[in-house]
Structure formats: C-alpha cells, structure tokens
Design an enzyme around this catalytic site. Structure first.
Site, PDB file in Angstrom:
ATOM      1  N   ILE A  15       0.828  -1.216   0.000  1.00  0.00           N
ATOM      2  CA  ILE A  15       0.000   0.000   0.000  1.00  0.00           C
ATOM      3  C   ILE A  15       0.862   1.265   0.000  1.00  0.00           C
ATOM      4  CG2 ILE A  15      -0.385   0.190   2.512  1.00  0.00           C
ATOM      5  CD1 ILE A  15      -2.909   0.825  -0.351  1.00  0.00           C
ATOM      6  N   SER A  37      11.537   0.318   7.853  1.00  0.00           N
ATOM      7  CA  SER A  37      10.973  -0.962   7.432  1.00  0.00           C
ATOM      8  C   SER A  37      12.064  -1.999   7.566  1.00  0.00           C
ATOM      9  CB  SER A  37      10.533  -0.842   5.961  1.00  0.00           C
ATOM     10  OG  SER A  37       9.388  -1.601   5.702  1.00  0.00           O
ATOM     11  N   ARG A  38      11.663  -3.246   7.877  1.00  0.00           N
ATOM     12  CA  ARG A  38      12.689  -4.273   8.067  1.00  0.00           C
ATOM     13  C   ARG A  38      13.351  -4.648   6.740  1.00  0.00           C
ATOM     14  NH1 ARG A  38       8.852  -8.556  10.335  1.00  0.00           N
ATOM     15  NH2 ARG A  38       8.040  -7.875   8.353  1.00  0.00           N
ATOM     16  N   LYS A  91      -5.818   1.783   7.452  1.00  0.00           N
ATOM     17  CA  LYS A  91      -6.973   1.003   7.895  1.00  0.00           C
ATOM     18  C   LYS A  91      -6.621  -0.471   7.923  1.00  0.00           C
ATOM     19  CE  LYS A  91      -8.620  -1.583   5.297  1.00  0.00           C
ATOM     20  NZ  LYS A  91      -8.318  -2.731   4.368  1.00  0.00           N
ATOM     21  N   ASP A 169     -10.930  -7.697   5.973  1.00  0.00           N
ATOM     22  CA  ASP A 169      -9.942  -6.663   5.602  1.00  0.00           C
ATOM     23  C   ASP A 169     -10.503  -5.799   4.471  1.00  0.00           C
ATOM     24  OD1 ASP A 169      -7.058  -5.491   5.610  1.00  0.00           O
ATOM     25  OD2 ASP A 169      -7.468  -6.025   3.534  1.00  0.00           O
TER      26      ASP A 169
HETATM   27  P1  NAP Z   1       2.031  -5.787   3.111  1.00  0.00           P
HETATM   28  O1  NAP Z   1       2.666  -5.284   1.871  1.00  0.00           O
HETATM   29  O2  NAP Z   1       1.907  -7.266   3.304  1.00  0.00           O
HETATM   30  O3  NAP Z   1       2.748  -5.229   4.424  1.00  0.00           O
HETATM   31  C1  NAP Z   1       3.263  -3.920   4.524  1.00  0.00           C
HETATM   32  C2  NAP Z   1       4.617  -3.965   5.194  1.00  0.00           C
HETATM   33  O4  NAP Z   1       4.474  -4.154   6.587  1.00  0.00           O
HETATM   34  C3  NAP Z   1       5.484  -5.135   4.742  1.00  0.00           C
HETATM   35  O5  NAP Z   1       6.111  -4.882   3.513  1.00  0.00           O
HETATM   36  C4  NAP Z   1       6.445  -5.277   5.888  1.00  0.00           C
HETATM   37  O6  NAP Z   1       7.588  -4.433   5.667  1.00  0.00           O
HETATM   38  C5  NAP Z   1       5.647  -4.760   7.084  1.00  0.00           C
HETATM   39  N1  NAP Z   1       5.307  -5.905   7.926  1.00  0.00           N
HETATM   40  C6  NAP Z   1       4.768  -7.077   7.535  1.00  0.00           C
HETATM   41  N2  NAP Z   1       4.669  -7.904   8.586  1.00  0.00           N
HETATM   42  C7  NAP Z   1       5.183  -7.243   9.637  1.00  0.00           C
HETATM   43  C8  NAP Z   1       5.410  -7.576  10.980  1.00  0.00           C
HETATM   44  N3  NAP Z   1       5.136  -8.803  11.447  1.00  0.00           N
HETATM   45  N4  NAP Z   1       5.930  -6.639  11.804  1.00  0.00           N
HETATM   46  C9  NAP Z   1       6.261  -5.434  11.323  1.00  0.00           C
HETATM   47  N5  NAP Z   1       6.116  -5.065  10.032  1.00  0.00           N
HETATM   48  C10 NAP Z   1       5.577  -5.973   9.210  1.00  0.00           C
HETATM   49  O7  NAP Z   1       0.587  -5.191   3.323  1.00  0.00           O
HETATM   50  P2  NAP Z   1      -0.179  -4.007   2.579  1.00  0.00           P
HETATM   51  O8  NAP Z   1      -0.997  -4.574   1.500  1.00  0.00           O
HETATM   52  O9  NAP Z   1       0.740  -2.887   2.288  1.00  0.00           O
HETATM   53  O10 NAP Z   1      -1.203  -3.623   3.743  1.00  0.00           O
HETATM   54  C11 NAP Z   1      -0.803  -2.915   4.892  1.00  0.00           C
HETATM   55  C12 NAP Z   1      -2.017  -2.223   5.484  1.00  0.00           C
HETATM   56  O11 NAP Z   1      -2.593  -1.387   4.468  1.00  0.00           O
HETATM   57  C13 NAP Z   1      -3.122  -3.197   5.921  1.00  0.00           C
HETATM   58  O12 NAP Z   1      -3.692  -2.741   7.107  1.00  0.00           O
HETATM   59  C14 NAP Z   1      -4.129  -3.150   4.783  1.00  0.00           C
HETATM   60  O13 NAP Z   1      -5.449  -3.404   5.206  1.00  0.00           O
HETATM   61  C15 NAP Z   1      -3.965  -1.697   4.321  1.00  0.00           C
HETATM   62  N6  NAP Z   1      -4.364  -1.499   2.908  1.00  0.00           N
HETATM   63  C16 NAP Z   1      -3.911  -2.338   1.931  1.00  0.00           C
HETATM   64  C17 NAP Z   1      -4.376  -2.180   0.625  1.00  0.00           C
HETATM   65  C18 NAP Z   1      -3.897  -3.067  -0.487  1.00  0.00           C
HETATM   66  O14 NAP Z   1      -4.411  -2.947  -1.605  1.00  0.00           O
HETATM   67  N7  NAP Z   1      -2.928  -3.944  -0.289  1.00  0.00           N
HETATM   68  C19 NAP Z   1      -5.296  -1.174   0.329  1.00  0.00           C
HETATM   69  C20 NAP Z   1      -5.682  -0.296   1.330  1.00  0.00           C
HETATM   70  C21 NAP Z   1      -5.222  -0.471   2.630  1.00  0.00           C
HETATM   71  P3  NAP Z   1       9.041  -4.891   6.200  1.00  0.00           P
HETATM   72  O15 NAP Z   1       9.144  -6.377   6.039  1.00  0.00           O
HETATM   73  O16 NAP Z   1       9.969  -4.124   5.324  1.00  0.00           O
HETATM   74  O17 NAP Z   1       9.079  -4.464   7.629  1.00  0.00           O
END
Ligand code: NAP
Length: 308
Positions: A15, A37-38, A91, A169
């Site tokens: 995101i 970020s990690r 969110k 979600d």
């Molecule tokens: P994602 O790419 O899977 O996760 C975002 C980042 O969070 C990962 O790249 C990771 O970065 C970090 N992360 C993952 N697990 C973690 C952990 N155990 N502890 C700490 N950091 C961790 O997810 P995303 O799709 O971006 O979604 C993140 C949020 O945005 C969610 O709440 C989701 O509901 C919201 N969102 C997503 C979308 C969508 O289309 N994907 C749309 C709107 C809102 P590092 O490994 O570099 O730390």
C-alpha cells in the site's frame, strides 16, 4: 501557507508503493524525509530498520504514517505518540478496538493528532450517496463485497492470521462507507466461513438493523473470480440507489449521477494535514466495532481449506 509537515513512513510494502508514495509525492503539505521498514526501502531518503532508530536519528520528524499490517501497529503508534509525533494509521487502525482507544487517549495526553484513516470513505461518490440518503426514506440496504483474494492479496500471510481479519480486511472498507452514509446500525446475526486450515474467514454473511428497524445485509466473499463487486445498494422512497466500484460511482434508478476518478489517498493526506494544523484527532471506530461484533456474535462455519 504553513510549512510542509516533515513525515516518515513505516512498513514499506504494497500500500505504501501503490498509494502513499504517489500521494505524498504530489502533496505540497508534506515533506517525506525518512522511512522505517525491516526489508522495504524508499529511494532518495534515509531508511531505518525500526521506527525507534528512525525517531532517534531524525528528530525533526513531525509525523509518521504507519502502514504495516494492523496486528503490528500498536507498539509503533505508542512509540511515535510518546515521542510527540502526529500519527496516521492505515486502515484498519488496529487489531482490537480497545488498543485504538488507548492510542486516542495517548495522543490527547501528548498533544498530538491521531488519524484513523478510512480510505474508502474518501471515494468520489460517497458524499453524494450520503446526501441522497439523508433526504430519503430507506426501506432496506445491502452490501455486496466480492473479490478474488488470490488476485488482490497474493502471499499475504498476515491477512489470514488472527487480527488480519480475513475477508473483513476488504469488508471493513464497505463498513467505513455504510457507517458514514446510513443511520446507526448494529449486527443481529452473522455467519463467518473459516477455511479449515485458516484462522480468519474467507466469507461472511452479516445481518444488521438500523435503530429504526431498517434491515441491512452484508455479503462478503473472497473467492469471487470474474467480475468483482464492491457495491452498496439501498431501496428508498426516492428510488433505488447503487453505489458501486467501492464508492466511485453512484446511480439512482439506473441513471448514473456521479462518476469520477478516485483520489482517496490524496484526500486522506489532505484531511491529516487539516487535523494536524487544527490540533485535533479523527478516530472513528464504528467500522472496527462492527467487525469485532461480527466475530463476537457470528456463528463459525468451517469450509473447504484455502491454498494460494
Ligand atoms: P504488506 O505489503 O503485506 O505489508 C506492509 C509492510 O508491513 C510489509 O512490507 C512489511 O515491511 C511490514 N510488515 C509485515 N509484517 C510485519 C510484521 N510482522 N511486523 C512489522 N512489520 C511488518 O501489506 P499491505 O498490502 O501494504 O497492507 C498494509 C495495510 O494497508 C493493511 O492494514 C491493509 O489493510 C492496508 N491497505 C492495503 C491495501 C492493499 O491494496 N494492499 C489497500 C488499502 C489499505 P518490512 O518487512 O519491510 O518491515
């Protein structure tokens, strides 16, 4: 004009790349000066492995945007608020209602702003739908949110673990719209379908009623292939309303009355700057509370295993 807000971003993943970086790049209200970020990195600015290192090394930061999955957000938010930084929460704002209540108290205590962002609320036709429903008598409403998890969330393990919410979600996006455009409502029954190998639901069938007795149903399905639907329907004395495309298009009795390209994240950052400058917070927990209620009241139904 006030000076740009110096902001850092945490949890550089899907995101952040899809929405936060493009929105911040266009917004003169902000200067993105660091990321934590990690594994993820943002080009052209200092990157840190943890939020603690970022706050320590970049003390001029005024605000942080927390974009990691909800289960891992509370500690980071607490650290930032205690360091007197304004906090933007992706969110859903947390994995539980009470942890976000705690953050709200902490933000007030530290004199900084907390924003529980709900991007779908800023979809282009949502305000028009709200205005239409405000003047109409509603007899029923329905949410139909059906998408293909393999297409939109490939390899996202966190989403299937407790606190990832499974199909809620995306479903919470629908709830963030209906809690904005419909009268107050509460859940009367729910059935949640859990794949036998997963801790979060892949589908949900939820029945609400508003305080004045209007039935509202919500169908969430994560196994929808082909056309995807992110629709909210309402039958009213002024016609049948269809808010489709996740809040981007509004039709009344089949006639499109509002259809614009979305700019949800630009609007979110505009709102965040507004509350930071006003010294306020914006934390509406109604969508999260409905998800909590669905898990509390819902009957658990075990269905076929899910594999990516
Ligand atoms: P994602 O790419 O899977 O996760 C975002 C980042 O969070 C990962 O790249 C990771 O970065 C970090 N992360 C993952 N697990 C973690 C952990 N155990 N502890 C700490 N950091 C961790 O997810 P995303 O799709 O971006 O979604 C993140 C949020 O945005 C969610 O709440 C989701 O509901 C919201 N969102 C997503 C979308 C969508 O289309 N994907 C749309 C709107 C809102 P590092 O490994 O570099 O730390």
């Amino acid at each position: 004009m006030s000076h740009p807000i110096k902001i850092g971003i945490v949890g550089v993943g899907k995101i952040v790349r899809d929405q936060h970086l493009p929105a911040l790049g266009k917004d003169q209200d902000y200067r993105l000066i660091a990321a934590a970020s990690r594994h993820g990195q943002v080009d052209g600015i200092p990157n840190f492995p943890t939020i603690e290192a970022m706050l320590d090394q970049v003390p001029e930061l005024e605000a942080v945007s927390l974009c990691m999955p909800p289960q891992f957000r509370y500690d980071a938010a607490r650290t930032a608020l205690e360091a007197k930084k304004h906090v933007f929460l992706e969110k859903p704002p947390g994995a539980t209602v009470s942890e976000v209540e705690d953050l709200k108290t902490l933000a007030a205590k530290n004199g900084v702003s907390l924003f529980a962002s709900w991007h779908s609320r800023y979809a282009p036709a949502v305000e028009a739908a709200r205005a239409f429903l405000e003047t109409a008598r509603i007899s029923s409403a329905a949410v139909i949110w059906k998408e293909d998890v393999r297409r939109w969330h490939p390899n996202q393990e966190w989403i299937w673990t407790p606190g990832g919410f499974g199909v809620f979600d995306p479903g919470i996006n629908a709830l963030s719209i209906v809690t904005h455009i419909l009268p107050a409502m509460f859940i009367t029954s729910a059935v949640l379908d859990f794949p036998e190998n997963r801790a979060s639901p892949v589908a949900a069938h939820v029945v609400f009623r508003t305080s004045n007795g209007v039935p509202v149903t919500m169908e969430l399905d994560w196994l929808q292939t082909g056309p995807q639907s992110w629709d909210i329907l309402a039958q009213t004395d002024k016609g049948a309303m269809v808010l489709s495309g996740g809040g981007s298009k509004l039709a009344i009795d089949g006639k499109v009355v509002h259809d614009e390209p979305e700019a949800e994240y630009q609007m979110l950052y505009m709102r965040f700057a507004e509350i930071v400058r006003a010294g306020a917070s914006d934390v509406d927990l109604a969508p999260l509370q409905h998800v909590a209620d669905a898990f509390m009241l819902g009957k658990r139904n075990v269905v076929e295993a899910f594999f990516d």
